[in-house]
Design a protein around this motif. Sequence first.
Motif, mmCIF file in Angstrom:
data_model
loop_
_atom_site.group_PDB
_atom_site.id
_atom_site.type_symbol
_atom_site.label_atom_id
_atom_site.label_comp_id
_atom_site.label_asym_id
_atom_site.label_seq_id
_atom_site.Cartn_x
_atom_site.Cartn_y
_atom_site.Cartn_z
ATOM 1 N N LEU A 171 45.526 45.138 67.798
ATOM 2 C CA LEU A 171 46.835 44.758 67.254
ATOM 3 C C LEU A 171 47.114 45.475 65.937
ATOM 4 N N ASP A 172 46.085 45.585 65.081
ATOM 5 C CA ASP A 172 46.290 46.234 63.787
ATOM 6 C C ASP A 172 46.580 47.724 63.957
ATOM 7 N N ALA A 173 45.875 48.365 64.884
ATOM 8 C CA ALA A 173 46.122 49.795 65.127
ATOM 9 C C ALA A 173 47.545 49.999 65.634
ATOM 10 N N GLN A 174 48.016 49.063 66.448
ATOM 11 C CA GLN A 174 49.398 49.171 66.946
ATOM 12 C C GLN A 174 50.395 49.092 65.791
ATOM 13 N N ARG A 175 50.105 48.200 64.825
ATOM 14 C CA ARG A 175 51.001 48.067 63.670
ATOM 15 C C ARG A 175 51.028 49.360 62.856
ATOM 16 N N VAL A 176 49.846 49.950 62.655
ATOM 17 C CA VAL A 176 49.761 51.174 61.850
ATOM 18 C C VAL A 176 50.397 52.353 62.587
ATOM 19 N N ALA A 177 50.179 52.400 63.910
ATOM 20 C CA ALA A 177 50.704 53.525 64.706
ATOM 21 C C ALA A 177 52.228 53.596 64.625
ATOM 22 N N LYS A 178 52.867 52.438 64.453
ATOM 23 C CA LYS A 178 54.344 52.413 64.338
ATOM 24 C C LYS A 178 54.819 53.214 63.135
ATOM 25 N N LEU A 179 53.930 53.427 62.165
ATOM 26 C CA LEU A 179 54.300 54.185 60.964
ATOM 27 C C LEU A 179 54.024 55.677 61.124
ATOM 28 N N ASP A 180 53.671 56.096 62.356
ATOM 29 C CA ASP A 180 53.395 57.506 62.624
ATOM 30 C C ASP A 180 52.243 58.047 61.789
ATOM 31 N N VAL A 181 51.229 57.251 61.668
ATOM 32 C CA VAL A 181 50.030 57.672 60.947
ATOM 33 C C VAL A 181 48.890 57.693 61.969
ATOM 34 N N PRO A 182 48.054 58.751 61.974
ATOM 35 C CA PRO A 182 46.928 58.776 62.919
ATOM 36 C C PRO A 182 46.006 57.577 62.666
ATOM 37 N N VAL A 183 45.671 56.858 63.736
ATOM 38 C CA VAL A 183 44.846 55.660 63.562
ATOM 39 C C VAL A 183 43.843 55.544 64.703
ATOM 40 N N VAL A 184 42.623 55.116 64.371
ATOM 41 C CA VAL A 184 41.588 54.839 65.370
ATOM 42 C C VAL A 184 41.185 53.378 65.206
ATOM 43 N N GLN A 185 41.152 52.650 66.313
ATOM 44 C CA GLN A 185 40.731 51.245 66.251
ATOM 45 C C GLN A 185 39.253 51.136 66.622
#
Lengths: 218, 120
Positions: free
Chosen positions: A71-85
Amino acid sequence: MSIITIERKVLEKNDELARKNRELFARQKNFVINLVSSPGSGKTSLLEATLAKVKQRASVAVIEGDVQTDLDAQRVAKLDVPVVQIVTNGGCHLEAKLVHDALQSLDLSAVDLLVIENVGNLVCPANYDLGEALKVVVLSVTEGDDKPLKYPTMFRNASVVIVNKVDLLPYVNSNVETLKQNALSINPNLTVFEVSCRTGQGLDAWCDWLIEHSARKG
Amino acid sequence: MHELSIAQNIVEIIHQYVPAAERDRVRSVFTTVGEHSGIVADSLTFSYQAITAATDLQRSMLVIEPQPFIIRCSACGTESRTEMGSIQCPACRAVETTVLSGTELRVREIELEDEPQEQS
């Protein structure tokens, strides 16, 4: 009886991998922070508010650690920032090995600032070096101003304390000055920021600090 | 509650030093645990017993030797055991201090029972 003398650090395997991570970050010129707090202090909200402000000024990537869900990675991904969960499946902290594995999915050469959001827990993550430059503790005013005294190891190992949810101060019995005094009595070298992710108060000072430190690294 | 993961690390270290055939002779494993290492001694002992039960280490005992939290001040040289694990020198209030002990987490020694004498 025979005795085998050992004298080994219990966590030396973790420390060795953390050292490798740190070497990699140095080569790639990444400024890496390990974001720690109790559950519900607002780490992810702070991260969202921070990313929105700093992503124009620096290249940012995020590693999210949680016991379950992305869920947290999904929130961060909305900001167009590379994210790994990283999902720890019950594990109460991130370890250097998990971070090392997660790094394989990121292009570090393009990153100025890497934020590792640890599992919400003020005890266990204090023991596990991930290779970060420094630990940032998020502490919300609703948790009580005596929290630094109850979890001294984390506050001693940290470099920055972010006092979050200061917009709620009129409604809670927390005194922000007492909170700061308690944190500084454990570790007088702490840099303290007071912020509210809801109103935006204090976020600029924190983001400027972050950008300044990321740039110094490069 | 990361004592379980700490106990697993301790078992791995024992495995590195004691060959499989000799592990049932391990009696005591001496560890040094700082008072501000973030480890709860009872919980670590419980975790160690839980993961060594029904293994060749089941008869071994984890011995925890606590270490006080002591800092040395770089300004005035005083060594102090500080309340609550503060890194500020209680004598002169300087913050440039070195932690001498109290955060460590080490395996110090493994004690093995002697091999049974072969009957001739």
